[in-house]
Enzyme design. Structure first.
Site: not given
Ligand code: UD1
Ligand code: UDP
Length: 368
Positions: A98, A120, A134, A204, A206, A237
């Site tokens: 999502d 999923e 999401e 993490h 939003r 995160h």
């Molecule tokens: C995103 C997804 C969320 C998911 C999460 C998993 C959307 C809208 N949100 O949220 O559904 O649960 O990923 O973790 O798609 N960043 C880094 N390095 C990384 C990843 C993120 O620096 O490897 C930072 C960057 O500044 C980036 C920010 O995190 O701009 C936000 O990343 P984004 O993918 O927009 O949203 P998440 O909060 O990570």
């Molecule tokens: N996870 C990981 N390292 C971490 C935290 C989470 O590998 O430090 C894994 C966890 O086992 C799960 C997935 O990341 O399978 C969840 O990802 P996240 O919480 O980013 O996203 P969400 O599931 O909420 O979309």
């Protein structure tokens, strides 16, 4: 006729974890060709997981920008992804979950009239603000999809209530359990200080930015002050909205260890070592019951009520006192703890990817 080409799209950490078993199963299918496209909506987190599962993307859009906003990310992704669809000409596109990546992959496929398989499918809270964005992303992806791979019967029912074609909805289990099975048995629990109980935390979302995340941090502080034998491990995160708040409240506090996100295998080792888990993550809610770890969900709603109904997860929300009370109940009562640490997984048996690939084979090579 040549073998059908499947374009598997991944953008963030959880998508890569949950798509890895599907990608592997398609790669092993002699009747299929598979290419992997990384949008790299996440950079570091995605690369960690791709490496763990030995997946090398064939196309990498490298889209992540610091503190990216939803609209700009969506716009960049839609135009770039469309160019790739035009070049690659896949017979089907497959993505999970999502996120922005999934919603855009579904839309771009729809515009090009390429069938989209949604892994999923059918998770719903019924509240468009929880989780945001999401809930809308998965509704849109669902209505754009050709195949719906629902992890549970409840997810299937959600789709049927939205008048989606029952013939295209398949209950498969969740591929996260497949991924977990590939690493869990060979992973030892992370060592914990003798006599200590470790609480593993991830948060993490939003909708928790600001006051709710501050309340979560305050609850963690109160718990370490109340229980001298409790230590917290919190892989934080990289989203700056999470990092800043968590560092400000919890940095340098005794028995609270903040660390960078852990690779998947060390994270599973930490789950195994934990007494209990506090999380707002979707994937962690699914993995914890499979590892017999009580999980308290730091959210007002969950689209994964199966574990709550089975009594192995509980929804505690984001208010400090509710979180503290939920944790105290488990730390103080061995009976309450035992009841939640039963190790029952409503999310699958580790065979979800095989079921998905069977549905795809029956579509593309029905006589095999
Ligand atoms: C995103 C997804 C969320 C998911 C999460 C998993 C959307 C809208 N949100 O949220 O559904 O649960 O990923 O973790 O798609 N960043 C880094 N390095 C990384 C990843 C993120 O620096 O490897 C930072 C960057 O500044 C980036 C920010 O995190 O701009 C936000 O990343 P984004 O993918 O927009 O949203 P998440 O909060 O990570
Ligand atoms: N996870 C990981 N390292 C971490 C935290 C989470 O590998 O430090 C894994 C966890 O086992 C799960 C997935 O990341 O399978 C969840 O990802 P996240 O919480 O980013 O996203 P969400 O599931 O909420 O979309």
């Amino acid at each position: 006729m040549s073998a059908p080409l499947f374009l598997c799209v991944v953008g963030t950490r959880p998508e890569a974890i949950k798509m890895a078993p599907v990608i592997r199963a398609l790669q092993q299918a002699p009747w299929a060709r598979v290419r992997v496209l990384a949008t790299a909506q996440h950079r570091d987190l995605l690369d960690q997981v791709l490496q763990t599962f030995g997946i090398v993307p064939d196309v990498d859009l490298d889209l992540m920008q610091p503190n990216q906003d939803l609209t700009a990310l969506t716009a960049r992704m839609l135009t770039t992804l469309d160019r790739v669809l035009q070049q690659e000409q896949p017979q089907a596109v497959i993505a999970q979950g999502d996120t922005t990546t999934v919603m855009v992959a579904a839309l771009a496929s729809f515009y090009r009239q390429i069938p989209f398989g949604h892994v999923e499918a059918g998770l719903r809270t019924g509240d468009l603000r929880n989780p945001f964005p999401e809930e809308m992303n998965r509704i849109l992806a669902g209505h754009l999809a050709h195949w719906h791979f629902a992890p549970t019967p409840r997810a299937r029912d959600n789709l049927l209530r939205e008048n989606l074609d029952p013939a295209r909805v398949h209950v498969t289990g969740n591929t996260v359990i497949d991924a977990l099975h590939t690493v869990a048995a060979s992973t030892m629990a992370r060592p914990v200080n003798p006599g200590h109980r470790m609480i593993l935390v991830t948060a993490h979302r939003r909708e928790s930015f600001g006051a709710p995340l501050e309340q979560i941090c305050q609850a963690l502080l109160q718990l370490t002050e109340t229980y001298p034998d409790v230590e917290i491990l919190y892989p934080v995160h990289p989203n700056p909205n999470v990092r800043q708040t968590v560092a400000a409240w919890l940095g340098g506090r005794p028995r609270i260890q903040l660390c960078d996100p852990l690779d998947y295998v060390p994270f599973i080792a930490a789950m195994k070592a934990a007494t209990l888990i506090l999380t707002d993550s979707g994937g962690v809610q699914e993995e914890a019951p499979a590892l017999a770890k009580p999980v308290l969900v730091l959210r007002e709603e969950t689209e994964r009520p199966e574990a709550v109904e089975a009594g192995v997860a509980a929804l505690v929300g984001t208010r400090r006192e509710d979180i503290v009370q939920g944790v105290r109940r488990l730390l103080d009562s061995p009976e309450a703890y035992r009841d939640m640490a039963r190790g029952s997984s409503p999310y699958g048996d580790g065979q979800a990817a095989q079921r998905i690939v069977t549905v795809l084979r029956n579509h593309f090579v029905p006589c095999s």
